[in-house]
Enzyme design. Structure first.
Site, mmCIF file in Angstrom:
data_model
loop_
_atom_site.group_PDB
_atom_site.id
_atom_site.type_symbol
_atom_site.label_atom_id
_atom_site.label_comp_id
_atom_site.label_asym_id
_atom_site.label_seq_id
_atom_site.Cartn_x
_atom_site.Cartn_y
_atom_site.Cartn_z
ATOM 1 N N ARG A 96 -2.182 -6.003 -8.051
ATOM 2 C CA ARG A 96 -0.989 -7.278 -7.834
ATOM 3 C C ARG A 96 -0.740 -8.255 -9.135
ATOM 4 O O ARG A 96 0.401 -8.219 -9.110
ATOM 5 C CB ARG A 96 -1.111 -7.430 -6.442
ATOM 6 C CG ARG A 96 -1.320 -6.753 -5.026
ATOM 7 C CD ARG A 96 -0.954 -7.182 -3.828
ATOM 8 N NE ARG A 96 -2.942 -7.548 -4.364
ATOM 9 C CZ ARG A 96 -3.698 -7.291 -3.624
ATOM 10 N NH1 ARG A 96 -3.349 -7.557 -2.110
ATOM 11 N NH2 ARG A 96 -4.561 -6.793 -3.495
ATOM 12 N N HIS A 138 0.870 -1.350 0.139
ATOM 13 C CA HIS A 138 -0.226 -0.483 0.181
ATOM 14 C C HIS A 138 1.479 1.652 -0.236
ATOM 15 O O HIS A 138 0.702 1.928 -0.687
ATOM 16 C CB HIS A 138 -0.531 0.420 0.859
ATOM 17 C CG HIS A 138 -2.381 -0.515 0.968
ATOM 18 N ND1 HIS A 138 -1.739 -1.507 2.442
ATOM 19 C CD2 HIS A 138 -2.363 -0.927 0.168
ATOM 20 C CE1 HIS A 138 -3.004 -2.600 2.218
ATOM 21 N NE2 HIS A 138 -3.850 -2.716 1.033
ATOM 22 N N LYS A 153 -18.500 -6.459 7.607
ATOM 23 C CA LYS A 153 -17.460 -6.529 8.298
ATOM 24 C C LYS A 153 -16.659 -5.357 9.834
ATOM 25 O O LYS A 153 -16.433 -4.162 9.059
ATOM 26 C CB LYS A 153 -16.227 -7.393 7.896
ATOM 27 C CG LYS A 153 -16.232 -6.582 5.938
ATOM 28 C CD LYS A 153 -14.713 -7.485 6.139
ATOM 29 C CE LYS A 153 -14.232 -6.667 4.359
ATOM 30 N NZ LYS A 153 -13.449 -7.000 3.602
HETATM 31 P P1 ADP Z 1 -9.322 -4.084 -0.227
HETATM 32 O O1 ADP Z 1 -10.175 -2.841 -1.083
HETATM 33 O O2 ADP Z 1 -9.862 -5.417 -1.121
HETATM 34 O O3 ADP Z 1 -9.644 -4.617 1.118
HETATM 35 P P2 ADP Z 1 -6.992 -3.377 0.275
HETATM 36 O O4 ADP Z 1 -7.588 -2.264 1.727
HETATM 37 O O5 ADP Z 1 -6.026 -4.521 1.408
HETATM 38 O O6 ADP Z 1 -8.303 -3.433 -1.083
HETATM 39 O O7 ADP Z 1 -6.017 -2.552 -0.245
HETATM 40 C C1 ADP Z 1 -6.984 -1.064 -1.527
HETATM 41 C C2 ADP Z 1 -6.062 -1.408 -2.863
HETATM 42 O O8 ADP Z 1 -4.682 -1.121 -2.544
HETATM 43 C C3 ADP Z 1 -6.487 -2.242 -3.067
HETATM 44 O O9 ADP Z 1 -6.418 -2.071 -4.670
HETATM 45 C C4 ADP Z 1 -5.716 -3.144 -3.623
HETATM 46 O O10 ADP Z 1 -5.736 -4.161 -4.639
HETATM 47 C C5 ADP Z 1 -4.368 -2.347 -3.843
HETATM 48 N N1 ADP Z 1 -3.462 -3.610 -2.591
HETATM 49 C C6 ADP Z 1 -3.467 -4.703 -2.195
HETATM 50 N N2 ADP Z 1 -2.090 -4.669 -1.900
HETATM 51 C C7 ADP Z 1 -1.089 -4.633 -2.165
HETATM 52 C C8 ADP Z 1 -0.451 -4.724 -2.480
HETATM 53 N N3 ADP Z 1 0.634 -5.357 -2.028
HETATM 54 N N4 ADP Z 1 0.581 -3.659 -3.653
HETATM 55 C C9 ADP Z 1 -0.707 -3.360 -4.242
HETATM 56 N N5 ADP Z 1 -1.147 -2.927 -3.765
HETATM 57 C C10 ADP Z 1 -2.315 -3.436 -3.216
#
Ligand code: ADP
Length: 161
Positions: free
Chosen positions: A93, A17, A41
């Site tokens: 990813r 992130h 959730k």
């Molecule tokens: P979600 O919205 O599915 O709960 P997250 O909150 O984990 O996903 O992530 C927010 C955004 O960051 C999404 O676009 C997700 O694809 C992206 N993301 C999550 N982990 C990574 C990573 N390791 N590298 C790049 N982008 C990521």
């Protein structure tokens, strides 16, 4: 003034992130990292705590002050419009992320045609990282220092005490 929103659960923030945040900060005048409060959730960390961890991680990493973090409820496109954002940033990813992200991006465009979704790819060392996996490793006492900022590692360690 070009503002982008980077929405997600961030439960908790990972280095993947953070990598996407840094890339977005180079493209936009302001980046708002927006923690989505999900009514279905409750999550591991409360939204306010996730925001705190993001703010601390951004500061510790020395990232620009044009980045801020907050949480929001409701439709992402409404939040984007209320904040005068020109773009929604999402991280990609792998191909497995694509279908869901594609559907969301097109639906968001339908709801709010003025906001563009852009996808950024993290450095390849973060491709396999997810909040879920990091939490699982941490819950068994595994080493997560390479995967999350120090403040997040500490917060996860705190959950085991
Ligand atoms: P979600 O919205 O599915 O709960 P997250 O909150 O984990 O996903 O992530 C927010 C955004 O960051 C999404 O676009 C997700 O694809 C992206 N993301 C999550 N982990 C990574 C990573 N390791 N590298 C790049 N982008 C990521």
């Amino acid at each position: 003034m070009r503002r982008a929103i980077y929405p997600g659960s961030f439960d908790p923030l990972t280095n993947g992130h953070l990598d996407v945040i840094a890339r977005a900060a180079r493209l936009f005048d302001e980046v708002v990292v927006a923690v989505a409060r999900n009514s279905q959730k409750s999550g591991t960390f409360a939204p306010a705590r996730r925001v705190e961890l993001i703010e601390t991680a951004i500061r510790d990493a020395g990232l620009p002050e044009t980045i801020r973090a907050t949480h929001f409820e409701g439709l992402l496109v409404d939040f984007a419009r209320d904040n005068n954002a020109v773009a929604i940033v999402r991280g990609l990813r792998a191909v497995s992320d694509f279908e869901f992200e594609f559907q969301m991006a097109l639906m968001n465009r339908k709801l709010q045609p003025k906001v563009e979704t852009i996808f950024l790819m993290p450095h390849d060392e973060y491709i396999y990282l997810s909040s879920r996996l990091v939490k699982e490793i941490a819950s068994y006492g595994g080493e997560i220092a390479d995967f999350v900022p120090a403040c997040v590692a500490e917060a996860l360690a705190g959950l085991r005490d």
